[in-house]
Design a protein around this motif. Structure first.
Motif, PDB file in Angstrom:
ATOM      1  N   THR A 293       0.828  -1.210   0.000  1.00  0.00           N
ATOM      2  CA  THR A 293       0.000   0.000   0.000  1.00  0.00           C
ATOM      3  C   THR A 293       0.857   1.252   0.000  1.00  0.00           C
ATOM      4  O   THR A 293       0.562   2.227  -0.708  1.00  0.00           O
ATOM      5  CB  THR A 293      -0.929  -0.004   1.216  1.00  0.00           C
ATOM      6  OG1 THR A 293      -1.725  -1.192   1.211  1.00  0.00           O
ATOM      7  CG2 THR A 293      -1.833   1.216   1.215  1.00  0.00           C
ATOM      8  N   PHE A 294       1.933   1.236   0.764  1.00  0.00           N
ATOM      9  CA  PHE A 294       2.836   2.385   0.808  1.00  0.00           C
ATOM     10  C   PHE A 294       3.528   2.592  -0.530  1.00  0.00           C
ATOM     11  O   PHE A 294       3.694   3.728  -0.985  1.00  0.00           O
ATOM     12  CB  PHE A 294       3.866   2.181   1.921  1.00  0.00           C
ATOM     13  CG  PHE A 294       4.940   3.220   1.951  1.00  0.00           C
ATOM     14  CD1 PHE A 294       4.714   4.485   2.465  1.00  0.00           C
ATOM     15  CD2 PHE A 294       6.217   2.934   1.451  1.00  0.00           C
ATOM     16  CE1 PHE A 294       5.705   5.445   2.474  1.00  0.00           C
ATOM     17  CE2 PHE A 294       7.215   3.889   1.464  1.00  0.00           C
ATOM     18  CZ  PHE A 294       6.951   5.144   1.984  1.00  0.00           C
ATOM     19  N   TRP A 295       3.946   1.522  -1.178  1.00  0.00           N
ATOM     20  CA  TRP A 295       4.607   1.650  -2.478  1.00  0.00           C
ATOM     21  C   TRP A 295       3.683   2.281  -3.513  1.00  0.00           C
ATOM     22  O   TRP A 295       4.134   3.037  -4.368  1.00  0.00           O
ATOM     23  CB  TRP A 295       5.071   0.272  -2.962  1.00  0.00           C
ATOM     24  CG  TRP A 295       6.319  -0.206  -2.287  1.00  0.00           C
ATOM     25  CD1 TRP A 295       7.163   0.540  -1.510  1.00  0.00           C
ATOM     26  CD2 TRP A 295       6.868  -1.519  -2.330  1.00  0.00           C
ATOM     27  NE1 TRP A 295       8.201  -0.233  -1.058  1.00  0.00           N
ATOM     28  CE2 TRP A 295       8.050  -1.507  -1.547  1.00  0.00           C
ATOM     29  CE3 TRP A 295       6.482  -2.718  -2.927  1.00  0.00           C
ATOM     30  CZ2 TRP A 295       8.851  -2.628  -1.371  1.00  0.00           C
ATOM     31  CZ3 TRP A 295       7.283  -3.840  -2.751  1.00  0.00           C
ATOM     32  CH2 TRP A 295       8.447  -3.795  -1.984  1.00  0.00           C
ATOM     33  N   LYS A 296       2.402   1.993  -3.444  1.00  0.00           N
ATOM     34  CA  LYS A 296       1.473   2.562  -4.419  1.00  0.00           C
ATOM     35  C   LYS A 296       1.221   4.044  -4.170  1.00  0.00           C
ATOM     36  O   LYS A 296       0.968   4.797  -5.110  1.00  0.00           O
ATOM     37  CB  LYS A 296       0.150   1.794  -4.366  1.00  0.00           C
ATOM     38  CG  LYS A 296       0.250   0.357  -4.855  1.00  0.00           C
ATOM     39  CD  LYS A 296      -1.092  -0.348  -4.735  1.00  0.00           C
ATOM     40  CE  LYS A 296      -0.997  -1.796  -5.192  1.00  0.00           C
ATOM     41  NZ  LYS A 296      -2.285  -2.509  -5.047  1.00  0.00           N
ATOM     42  N   SER A 297       1.256   4.467  -2.903  1.00  0.00           N
ATOM     43  CA  SER A 297       1.013   5.874  -2.550  1.00  0.00           C
ATOM     44  C   SER A 297       1.987   6.246  -1.437  1.00  0.00           C
ATOM     45  O   SER A 297       1.633   6.271  -0.263  1.00  0.00           O
ATOM     46  CB  SER A 297      -0.438   6.063  -2.110  1.00  0.00           C
ATOM     47  OG  SER A 297      -0.689   7.410  -1.786  1.00  0.00           O
ATOM     48  N   ALA A 298       3.228   6.533  -1.836  1.00  0.00           N
ATOM     49  CA  ALA A 298       4.286   6.759  -0.852  1.00  0.00           C
ATOM     50  C   ALA A 298       4.332   8.188  -0.348  1.00  0.00           C
ATOM     51  O   ALA A 298       4.885   8.444   0.724  1.00  0.00           O
ATOM     52  CB  ALA A 298       5.641   6.383  -1.448  1.00  0.00           C
ATOM     53  N   MET A 299       3.768   9.131  -1.090  1.00  0.00           N
ATOM     54  CA  MET A 299       3.815  10.527  -0.700  1.00  0.00           C
ATOM     55  C   MET A 299       2.418  11.024  -0.350  1.00  0.00           C
ATOM     56  O   MET A 299       1.415  10.393  -0.699  1.00  0.00           O
ATOM     57  CB  MET A 299       4.436  11.365  -1.822  1.00  0.00           C
ATOM     58  CG  MET A 299       5.826  10.900  -2.241  1.00  0.00           C
ATOM     59  SD  MET A 299       6.536  11.884  -3.573  1.00  0.00           S
ATOM     60  CE  MET A 299       6.775  13.454  -2.751  1.00  0.00           C
ATOM     61  N   LEU A 300       2.370  12.160   0.311  1.00  0.00           N
ATOM     62  CA  LEU A 300       1.087  12.686   0.766  1.00  0.00           C
ATOM     63  C   LEU A 300       0.187  13.060  -0.397  1.00  0.00           C
ATOM     64  O   LEU A 300      -1.039  12.995  -0.295  1.00  0.00           O
ATOM     65  CB  LEU A 300       1.318  13.900   1.671  1.00  0.00           C
ATOM     66  CG  LEU A 300       0.130  14.379   2.510  1.00  0.00           C
ATOM     67  CD1 LEU A 300      -0.365  13.269   3.429  1.00  0.00           C
ATOM     68  CD2 LEU A 300       0.506  15.612   3.320  1.00  0.00           C
ATOM     69  N   ASN A 301       0.771  13.442  -1.527  1.00  0.00           N
ATOM     70  CA  ASN A 301      -0.025  13.809  -2.699  1.00  0.00           C
ATOM     71  C   ASN A 301      -0.367  12.607  -3.577  1.00  0.00           C
ATOM     72  O   ASN A 301      -0.923  12.777  -4.664  1.00  0.00           O
ATOM     73  CB  ASN A 301       0.702  14.860  -3.527  1.00  0.00           C
ATOM     74  CG  ASN A 301       2.109  14.423  -3.915  1.00  0.00           C
ATOM     75  OD1 ASN A 301       2.498  13.277  -3.711  1.00  0.00           O
ATOM     76  ND2 ASN A 301       2.876  15.340  -4.470  1.00  0.00           N
ATOM     77  N   GLY A 302      -0.028  11.392  -3.132  1.00  0.00           N
ATOM     78  CA  GLY A 302      -0.409  10.194  -3.859  1.00  0.00           C
ATOM     79  C   GLY A 302       0.635   9.636  -4.795  1.00  0.00           C
ATOM     80  O   GLY A 302       0.393   8.594  -5.428  1.00  0.00           O
ATOM     81  N   PHE A 303       1.803  10.259  -4.939  1.00  0.00           N
ATOM     82  CA  PHE A 303       2.846   9.727  -5.809  1.00  0.00           C
ATOM     83  C   PHE A 303       3.379   8.410  -5.244  1.00  0.00           C
ATOM     84  O   PHE A 303       3.413   8.204  -4.033  1.00  0.00           O
ATOM     85  CB  PHE A 303       3.986  10.725  -5.969  1.00  0.00           C
ATOM     86  CG  PHE A 303       3.629  11.903  -6.830  1.00  0.00           C
ATOM     87  CD1 PHE A 303       2.510  11.873  -7.638  1.00  0.00           C
ATOM     88  CD2 PHE A 303       4.415  13.047  -6.835  1.00  0.00           C
ATOM     89  CE1 PHE A 303       2.173  12.959  -8.431  1.00  0.00           C
ATOM     90  CE2 PHE A 303       4.086  14.138  -7.619  1.00  0.00           C
ATOM     91  CZ  PHE A 303       2.965  14.094  -8.420  1.00  0.00           C
TER      92      PHE A 303
END
Length: 537
Positions: free
Chosen positions: A102-112
């Motif tokens: 899950t973190f790899w798919k959305s690692a940043m706060l803006n969803g990157f």
């Protein structure tokens, strides 16, 4: 609280708010220049374009407006990025926990995703040398009806998640190492910039500086309020605590990421430490060249003083002649000198061009990317250096890329561990592997090499090593257990079977062999043909 105690506490907070690590005062101007050189833009020329000798303010202002620049600083960083992330990065999805996926798919706060995060981390480390990678979460923002923090499992069902972000070098203010313990961070102080823009109408839009202190137990956020404190003749703003929280990780959720390996506890050199200054010299030389071209195209008019009659309007004469400047000189009594134009020596432009090309070549040669530029002009093509020189350039850039890949790999595996720690789980397995070489050989080239090794009957160990190198190219995201079995098969593999292990032939000849023995070939005559006498010619 008594006034003296409150003043003492405020002095302590002010001292903490203003304190920086030992190298910060020496490096902050340098870091800001490096970041400005990478970003570029018209604002860069305001502080990085210099006057040349005997130049007036009007000429300098006009030259600054005409100034142009090819951003070699950004070009070098992007070239390194291109080669670093061109090779496949192996992230083991099979063994990764769901939290990590899950973190790899959305690692940043803006969803990157994790790829974008690591690219930003690599760029910032190339600029500043040493940056901070922070892993935070939104769990402590989920409260129940009574204002208590919800448990992690409940908060996750309501949309909370773990994210990460990179902090540039100039915003890493101070930190301390645990020299007697595990050698990790004891605490770190980072600067954040927050804009008041929540309300589109009532918000001020001002950008505020905040200081966040991370420790092994929690975090505290400070800022300067609008309240002024007068102490003698000095006036400062009051430092207040904005928010705080605990995480219970037992470690600081921040990692310092270096561009290259450095033993200095407070500083690491960046990729463009020297390149940015060479790039600035090129921009100034190009601006000087532009001034020479302007003066060569619009030469200065020189008129003998005797040619100007009494009562003439010199400014009107200049306008009539179509030029903006005029040089008046004494041609001597009775001289018949005529007006003429003065232009700079064109050889000066040639000298500047030679120096510019030399500096550009040195910029790319420094990092082993000389093949990306030409000796004279990009339109000519790649410079025809010797194969040995190109090999040394490759070794230089390969060493640089390997160092950055090692740093990024360690940072990514630390991210995996920290993400699981935020979820209350201990996870120490290595899931991410970066390439160990960055040669230009493709999988097809490796297969051709393997075929050539077979033809020359190369030793088995050499062919085994070739097969090991091909595993990651054929299967970049192979499960660990399957990869281990393949490596075991490669170790046991032999190109030629052992004669002792070959099956022994039986007494009866195979039918196929018997038929082959009784067959007649084209080159071997039969018995009947052999008995016939040779025909005379």
């Amino acid at each position: 609280m008594p006034a003296s105690a409150a003043q003492t506490e405020q002095d302590t907070l002010r001292s903490f708010f203003d304190r920086r690590h030992p190298m910060y005062g020496d490096m902050v101007t340098h870091w800001k220049f490096l970041e400005a050189s990478y970003k570029g833009g018209r604002a860069w020329f305001e502080n990085n374009l210099f006057k040349y000798l005997k130049e007036g303010d009007k000429e300098f202002t006009d030259r600054k407006e005409r100034a142009y620049r090819f951003n070699h600083t950004r070009e070098v960083v992007e070239l390194v990025q291109k080669y670093l992330f061109k090779a496949a990065i192996s992230r083991n999805d099979e063994d990764a926990p769901e939290e990590v996926k899950t973190f790899w798919k959305s690692a940043m706060l803006n969803g990157f995703d994790i790829g974008q995060l690591m690219r930003q981390t690599s760029v910032k480390s190339s600029i500043g040398g040493r940056i901070a990678l922070v892993v935070d979460n939104t769990l402590d923002e989920k409260l129940d009806s009574e204002g208590n923090v919800l448990p992690a499992s409940v908060a996750e069902t309501e949309g909370a998640r773990v994210y990460a972000y990179a902090v540039p070098a100039q915003d890493v203010l101070d930190y301390a190492w645990d020299e007697d313990g595990d050698g990790e961070l004891l605490w770190i102080k980072l600067r954040e910039w927050v804009r008041d823009d929540a309300d589109p109408i009532k918000s001020s839009g001002d950008v505020e500086e905040r200081i966040r202190l991370w420790t092994r137990e929690g975090w505290v956020l400070y800022h300067e309020s609008e309240e002024k404190i007068r102490k003698g003749r000095s006036v400062t703003y009051k430092v207040e605590e904005v928010a705080s929280g605990t995480h219970g990780l037992g470690m600081v959720p921040v990692r310092l990421v270096d561009h290259t390996v450095s033993s200095d506890p407070y500083h690491c050199p960046g990729l463009i430490d020297d390149i940015a200054y060479l790039d600035r010299a090129i921009a100034n030389y190009l601006s000087n060249l532009d001034a020479i071209i302007q003066d060569q195209t619009f030469s200065q008019l020189a008129i003998p003083a005797q040619a100007i009659q009494r009562g003439d309007d010199m400014y009107q004469k200049v306008l009539d002649m179509g030029t903006k400047r005029i040089f008046v000189y004494d041609s001597g009594q009775g001289s018949s000198a005529v007006p003429h134009f003065l232009a700079p020596d064109p050889k000066q432009a040639g000298v500047i061009l030679t120096v510019i090309n030399k500096i550009i070549n040195e910029i790319y040669h420094t990092v082993g990317l000389a093949g990306e530029r030409t000796k004279e002009d990009n339109a000519v093509g790649i410079d025809n250096s010797s194969g040995v020189a190109k090999a040394y350039d490759f070794e230089r850039v390969n060493s640089l890329l390997l160092s950055k890949a090692t740093s990024c790999e360690a940072a990514e595996n630390w991210l995996v561990m920290m993400v699981m720690a935020w979820h209350g789980k201990d996870f120490q397995e290595k899931l991410v592997t970066y390439p160990t070489t960055f040669d230009v050989m493709r999988l097809v080239d490796d297969l051709v090499t393997a075929e050539a090794l077979q033809k020359i009957d190369a030793p088995d160990e050499m062919r085994r090593e070739q097969l090991r190198m091909m595993i990651d190219k054929i299967f970049p995201q192979l499960k660990k257990e399957i990869k281990d079995r393949i490596l075991q098969d490669i170790e046991a593999w032999k190109s030629t079977p052992d004669p002792a292990e070959m099956p022994k032939p039986s007494g009866n000849k195979p039918a196929a062999a018997a038929s082959r023995q009784g067959s007649v070939t084209k080159d071997t005559p039969s018995k009947e043909d052999a008995k016939e006498p040779a025909k005379s010619s």
